[in-house]
Write a protein that holds these residues in place. Sequence first.
Motif, PDB file in Angstrom:
ATOM      1  N   THR A 149       0.866  -1.184   0.000  1.00 34.02           N
ATOM      2  CA  THR A 149       0.000   0.000   0.000  1.00 34.02           C
ATOM      3  C   THR A 149       0.902   1.233   0.000  1.00 34.02           C
ATOM      4  OG1 THR A 149      -0.080   0.059   2.399  1.00 34.02           O
ATOM      5  CG2 THR A 149      -1.801  -1.193   1.288  1.00 34.02           C
ATOM      6  N   HIS A 150       0.331   2.345  -0.270  1.00 37.44           N
ATOM      7  CA  HIS A 150       1.057   3.619  -0.311  1.00 37.44           C
ATOM      8  C   HIS A 150       2.096   3.667  -1.435  1.00 37.44           C
ATOM      9  CE1 HIS A 150      -0.548   3.169   3.752  1.00 37.44           C
ATOM     10  NE2 HIS A 150      -0.515   4.477   3.887  1.00 37.44           N
ATOM     11  N   HIS A 151       2.001   2.736  -2.380  1.00 39.34           N
ATOM     12  CA  HIS A 151       2.926   2.714  -3.523  1.00 39.34           C
ATOM     13  C   HIS A 151       2.121   2.736  -4.820  1.00 39.34           C
ATOM     14  CE1 HIS A 151       5.827   1.662  -0.527  1.00 39.34           C
ATOM     15  NE2 HIS A 151       6.779   1.384  -1.399  1.00 39.34           N
ATOM     16  N   SER A 152       2.833   2.902  -5.909  1.00 42.63           N
ATOM     17  CA  SER A 152       2.174   2.885  -7.214  1.00 42.63           C
ATOM     18  C   SER A 152       2.023   1.461  -7.714  1.00 42.63           C
ATOM     19  CB  SER A 152       3.011   3.649  -8.236  1.00 42.63           C
ATOM     20  OG  SER A 152       3.301   4.923  -7.753  1.00 42.63           O
ATOM     21  N   PHE A 153       0.956   1.216  -8.436  1.00 44.38           N
ATOM     22  CA  PHE A 153       0.761  -0.077  -9.088  1.00 44.38           C
ATOM     23  C   PHE A 153       1.336   0.059 -10.493  1.00 44.38           C
ATOM     24  CE2 PHE A 153      -1.350  -3.503 -11.270  1.00 44.38           C
ATOM     25  CZ  PHE A 153      -1.570  -4.471 -10.312  1.00 44.38           C
ATOM     26  N   HIS A 154       2.538  -0.479 -10.675  1.00 45.43           N
ATOM     27  CA  HIS A 154       3.174  -0.298 -11.972  1.00 45.43           C
ATOM     28  C   HIS A 154       3.111  -1.566 -12.805  1.00 45.43           C
ATOM     29  CE1 HIS A 154       6.659  -2.421 -10.457  1.00 45.43           C
ATOM     30  NE2 HIS A 154       6.864  -1.519  -9.509  1.00 45.43           N
ATOM     31  N   ILE A 155       3.749  -1.527 -13.933  1.00 45.44           N
ATOM     32  CA  ILE A 155       3.624  -2.601 -14.897  1.00 45.44           C
ATOM     33  C   ILE A 155       4.217  -3.910 -14.354  1.00 45.44           C
ATOM     34  CG2 ILE A 155       5.765  -2.018 -16.130  1.00 45.44           C
ATOM     35  CD1 ILE A 155       2.443  -2.931 -17.801  1.00 45.44           C
TER      36      ILE A 155
ATOM     37  N   GLY B 187      -4.859   7.662  -5.191  1.00 41.85           N
ATOM     38  CA  GLY B 187      -3.871   6.616  -4.958  1.00 41.85           C
ATOM     39  C   GLY B 187      -2.517   7.011  -5.524  1.00 41.85           C
ATOM     40  N   GLN B 188      -2.549   7.572  -6.712  1.00 38.36           N
ATOM     41  CA  GLN B 188      -1.314   7.966  -7.363  1.00 38.36           C
ATOM     42  C   GLN B 188      -0.645   9.153  -6.661  1.00 38.36           C
ATOM     43  OE1 GLN B 188       0.200   6.052  -9.286  1.00 38.36           O
ATOM     44  NE2 GLN B 188       1.845   7.560  -9.089  1.00 38.36           N
ATOM     45  N   TRP B 189      -1.499  10.048  -6.244  1.00 41.18           N
ATOM     46  CA  TRP B 189      -1.010  11.226  -5.521  1.00 41.18           C
ATOM     47  C   TRP B 189      -0.263  10.804  -4.259  1.00 41.18           C
ATOM     48  CZ3 TRP B 189      -2.669  13.177  -0.661  1.00 41.18           C
ATOM     49  CH2 TRP B 189      -2.301  14.513  -0.382  1.00 41.18           C
ATOM     50  N   LEU B 190      -0.840   9.822  -3.558  1.00 39.03           N
ATOM     51  CA  LEU B 190      -0.222   9.315  -2.338  1.00 39.03           C
ATOM     52  C   LEU B 190       1.135   8.675  -2.641  1.00 39.03           C
ATOM     53  CD1 LEU B 190      -1.010   9.056   0.696  1.00 39.03           C
ATOM     54  CD2 LEU B 190      -1.768   6.728   0.183  1.00 39.03           C
ATOM     55  N   ALA B 191       1.167   7.927  -3.738  1.00 41.15           N
ATOM     56  CA  ALA B 191       2.418   7.264  -4.111  1.00 41.15           C
ATOM     57  C   ALA B 191       3.492   8.302  -4.438  1.00 41.15           C
ATOM     58  CB  ALA B 191       2.178   6.356  -5.307  1.00 41.15           C
ATOM     59  N   ASN B 192       3.072   9.416  -5.035  1.00 37.09           N
ATOM     60  CA  ASN B 192       4.032  10.465  -5.356  1.00 37.09           C
ATOM     61  C   ASN B 192       4.613  11.089  -4.096  1.00 37.09           C
ATOM     62  OD1 ASN B 192       3.787  10.133  -8.088  1.00 37.09           O
ATOM     63  ND2 ASN B 192       2.183  11.696  -8.308  1.00 37.09           N
ATOM     64  N   ILE B 193       3.754  11.216  -3.095  1.00 33.30           N
ATOM     65  CA  ILE B 193       4.233  11.748  -1.824  1.00 33.30           C
ATOM     66  C   ILE B 193       5.327  10.845  -1.263  1.00 33.30           C
ATOM     67  CG2 ILE B 193       3.578  12.084   0.603  1.00 33.30           C
ATOM     68  CD1 ILE B 193       0.937  13.122  -0.323  1.00 33.30           C
ATOM     69  N   TYR B 194       5.102   9.554  -1.413  1.00 25.91           N
ATOM     70  CA  TYR B 194       6.086   8.601  -0.918  1.00 25.91           C
ATOM     71  C   TYR B 194       7.441   8.808  -1.599  1.00 25.91           C
ATOM     72  CZ  TYR B 194       8.762   4.338  -0.567  1.00 25.91           C
ATOM     73  OH  TYR B 194       9.782   3.454  -0.396  1.00 25.91           O
ATOM     74  N   SER B 195       7.407   8.967  -2.931  1.00 30.78           N
ATOM     75  CA  SER B 195       8.666   9.167  -3.652  1.00 30.78           C
ATOM     76  C   SER B 195       9.365  10.443  -3.180  1.00 30.78           C
ATOM     77  CB  SER B 195       8.418   9.290  -5.160  1.00 30.78           C
ATOM     78  OG  SER B 195       7.520   8.330  -5.573  1.00 30.78           O
TER      79      SER B 195
ATOM     80  N   ALA C 108      10.755   4.145  -8.303  1.00 26.13           N
ATOM     81  CA  ALA C 108       9.776   5.174  -7.935  1.00 26.13           C
ATOM     82  C   ALA C 108      10.494   6.443  -7.511  1.00 26.13           C
ATOM     83  CB  ALA C 108       8.896   4.663  -6.801  1.00 26.13           C
ATOM     84  N   ARG C 109      11.645   6.263  -6.863  1.00 24.19           N
ATOM     85  CA  ARG C 109      12.352   7.416  -6.359  1.00 24.19           C
ATOM     86  C   ARG C 109      12.873   8.287  -7.503  1.00 24.19           C
ATOM     87  NH1 ARG C 109      17.241   5.889  -2.849  1.00 24.19           N
ATOM     88  NH2 ARG C 109      15.843   4.169  -2.390  1.00 24.19           N
ATOM     89  N   ARG C 110      13.345   7.635  -8.533  1.00 25.84           N
ATOM     90  CA  ARG C 110      13.857   8.418  -9.665  1.00 25.84           C
ATOM     91  C   ARG C 110      12.731   8.850 -10.608  1.00 25.84           C
ATOM     92  NH1 ARG C 110      17.932   4.321  -9.999  1.00 25.84           N
ATOM     93  NH2 ARG C 110      16.980   3.574 -11.910  1.00 25.84           N
ATOM     94  N   GLY C 111      11.523   8.400 -10.269  1.00 27.15           N
ATOM     95  CA  GLY C 111      10.380   8.846 -11.061  1.00 27.15           C
ATOM     96  C   GLY C 111      10.257   8.177 -12.416  1.00 27.15           C
ATOM     97  N   ASN C 112      11.029   7.131 -12.663  1.00 27.18           N
ATOM     98  CA  ASN C 112      10.899   6.478 -13.958  1.00 27.18           C
ATOM     99  C   ASN C 112      10.203   5.121 -13.817  1.00 27.18           C
ATOM    100  OD1 ASN C 112      13.004   5.299 -12.637  1.00 27.18           O
ATOM    101  ND2 ASN C 112      14.232   4.972 -14.460  1.00 27.18           N
ATOM    102  N   ILE C 113       8.912   5.200 -13.522  1.00 30.25           N
ATOM    103  CA  ILE C 113       8.142   3.974 -13.488  1.00 30.25           C
ATOM    104  C   ILE C 113       7.037   4.069 -14.528  1.00 30.25           C
ATOM    105  CG2 ILE C 113       8.567   3.308 -11.093  1.00 30.25           C
ATOM    106  CD1 ILE C 113       5.923   4.684 -10.415  1.00 30.25           C
ATOM    107  N   ILE C 114       6.630   2.902 -14.995  1.00 34.19           N
ATOM    108  CA  ILE C 114       5.534   2.846 -15.946  1.00 34.19           C
ATOM    109  C   ILE C 114       4.307   2.372 -15.185  1.00 34.19           C
ATOM    110  CG2 ILE C 114       4.704   1.790 -18.056  1.00 34.19           C
ATOM    111  CD1 ILE C 114       7.084   3.451 -18.650  1.00 34.19           C
TER     112      ILE C 114
END
Length: 600
Positions: free
Chosen positions: A136-142, A201-209, A407-413
Amino acid sequence: MFDPELSLATQIIERALERLKIPIPDRIEWMPTPFKGQWGFGTNACFQAAAAEARAGKEVNVQARAHEIAEAILDEISPVENFARIEAERGYLNLYIDPAVYTRRVVNTVLEQGENFGRGAPNGERMMVEYAQPNTHHSFHIGHARNTVLGESLSRLVEFAGFETIRASYPGDIGLGVITCMWAYQKFYREQEPEGIHQRGQWLANIYSEATALLTPKESETEEEKAQREAYEAERREMYQMWDAGDSQVRDLWRMTRQWSLNELDEILKILGVKIDVFFFESEVDEPAKAIVDELINLGIAEDERPEGPVIVKIDEKLGLSKEKYRTSVILRSDGTTLYSTKDLALAKRKFEKYNVDRSVYVVDVRQSLHFQQVFKILELWGFPQASKCYHLAYGFVTLPEGTMSARRGNIILFMDVYAEAQKRVLDIIAKKNPDLPEEQRKEVARQVGLGALIYSLLSVDNNKDIVFDWDSALSFDGKTAPYIQNAHVRANSILRKAGSLPSEASFEYELMPMEVQLIELISRFPAIVQQAAMDYKPLHMANYAHQLAKTFHGFYHTVRVLQAESKQMKDARLRITAAARQALANTLRLLGIEAPRVM
RNA sequence: GCCCCUGUAGCUCAAUGGACAGAGCACCGGACUUCUAAUCCGGUGGUUACAGGUUCGAAUCCUGUCGGGGGCGCCA
C-alpha cells in the motif's frame, strides 16, 4: 480424448510383443504424431523394446531393430477399431485415426461441453495461489501487473484443471515505506488529497517518492541540509514508534491512507478481472508471528541470540549439509520486532491450519528465491507435510530500456497509463480498419483488445525471464499477440452469425481438407494442454497454444469455404467445426484472463 | 567464496528426453468484386555458448569451462 482406443491399442501391442518374445516396456506412451496432413498417435515403445534387448546382451543396432520390431508388430496385429491405418515409421509405431470418426467426436464433445470443454475432473486437492500483492502507499506499476496477470492466469488454469482453488493476496500495509509516506502527508499535504480513486492513490504514491528523496542523504550535503534531514528522520522514527504503540491518531491516519491505496488496488483488480478470495494483511500477522518464534525456539529449531543478536535458524546445519545452500535465516530482530520471514512463517501456518491447503503457490518476484527456499525448509523442519508442496513461482522483473524502474527516480511505468494508452491505440485502429463499428461498441472493444494485448505480452514470455518494457511491443496488435487470437474468435463468430443457426448434427464423411484436420487436431489437444500448464505452473503453455490455435484457424478461414461450401452436408459440418473452434478459442483466452470479443 | 536463474535465427522468444529445432518482429515478393486483410501464402535466416558424459535418442539430464542476470543472518 481417444483414451479408450489408445488403451486398447496398448493392449494389442503388448500381446503382439509377447507373441514375438520381445521385451515389453513398462509403459507404452502415446503422443500426437508430427502433423503431416493426417492425424494420429505414435509410440516409441519399439525403441524401448530394442534398447532392452541391447541391454540384455543381444548385439543389435537399436535404431534398425526398433523399426524391425515396429514392422513385426504391424504384421501381427489386426486392424483396430476407429483407426484408419497403422504404420511403422523410422522405428515409431503410428496409429492414424479415421478422420470422420475423430472430427465428429471432437466437434460433438466441444459443442456439448461448451465453456466446460477441457475442464479436468476435481482432483481432491486444495491449492492456494498467492499473488496480486503490491504494498500500500505505492504505485501499481507494470511490474505489479505482471505479477497479477501471471497469478490470475495460473489460478484459472489450476481451477479448470481440477484443483479447488483459493486466490489470496498479501499486501504489505506496514513498514518503513508506509510510515514515510504517512509522515510526509501529515507534514506537508494534510487534507490536500484529490478526488478520484486513481488520482488519490497515485497522488499518495508520489508523496512517498518525494519523502524518500527528502530522507535520503545527498552526495554533497551542506550542514544545514544534513540537520534538516536528520530532524525529518527523527520525526519519521517517532511516528513508527507511535504506530507500534497503537497511538490512535497515527493509527487513524494509517487506516485512512491505507484505504486509499486499497481502493485503488480494488479498482485495478476489477479491470484485470481478478477476484481475490482471501486478503492477508502484513499488519495482521505481526502478533501471531512473534508467538511462532517462541515455538521454534522451544522446539530447538531456532536459536535465540538476544540481546546481542537476533533469533536465527541455521538451516544448513539442521539439514546436515556441509556446503552452504540455505544458509542461516534471521526470523526475529534483536529488538523483538518481526521480519518478512517471521510473517511468512505465520502466514504459511495459517494457510495450512485454517484453510487446510494441500498446496501453496507464491507468485513473487525472483529476487526472493532464497527467502522462500528458507521459509519452505523451516516449514519442513517444523514438520508440515505440505512444505514439500509449497512452490515459489518466481518471475523476472519488468525493466525499462534504461534500467530498473525506480519510484524514487520517477521512472516507473504505471499500469493505468499503459491501460489508457492501449485503449487509445485500439480506437485509432478501429477508426481505420472497422469504421462501421457503432460508436457505442468501440469503447468496449477497445477495452477488451487493449487490455488483452497488454496481458498477452506479459504472459507470452517465460516467467523466469526479465521483460524489457517497450510501449510498442507491449501494445503491439500484430503477430503473436492477443488481438491476433481475438480476431480469430471474431472471424469465427462472424461466420456463425451470418449462418444464422447452428446445425445440431453433421456428418464428416467427405474429403476433409488438411486445414480442417489440423484445426480439429489442435482443438482436441486443449484438455491435455490445460493439465500440462496447470501441473507445470506455466500459463506460458496456454499462451503458446492460444497463438497456435488462432494461427490454424486463420489458415482454415482462408483455405476452407464454410458458408459457400460445395454442399449442404459440408456447410453443416464446417459450421460445426467453426463453432467448436470458436469455443476452444474462447476457453483458451478465458484461462489467460483475456476476453473474447464478438466483434472488433 | 557459495547458491539460484540463464545462454537457441539479425532482434524478441518457443520447443512433456523423441521424428526435420519452431514462431513473431525485421527484410524481400505475392493475395482483398469472394465468410472482417487486426488476415493469408512464399522467400531469406541455425555447429542450440564451448568441451566431455549418460541414453536407442539430448537444446532439454549430469560434470566442467566461458559469458549474462539475481541473491547471500537483523530490507521486503
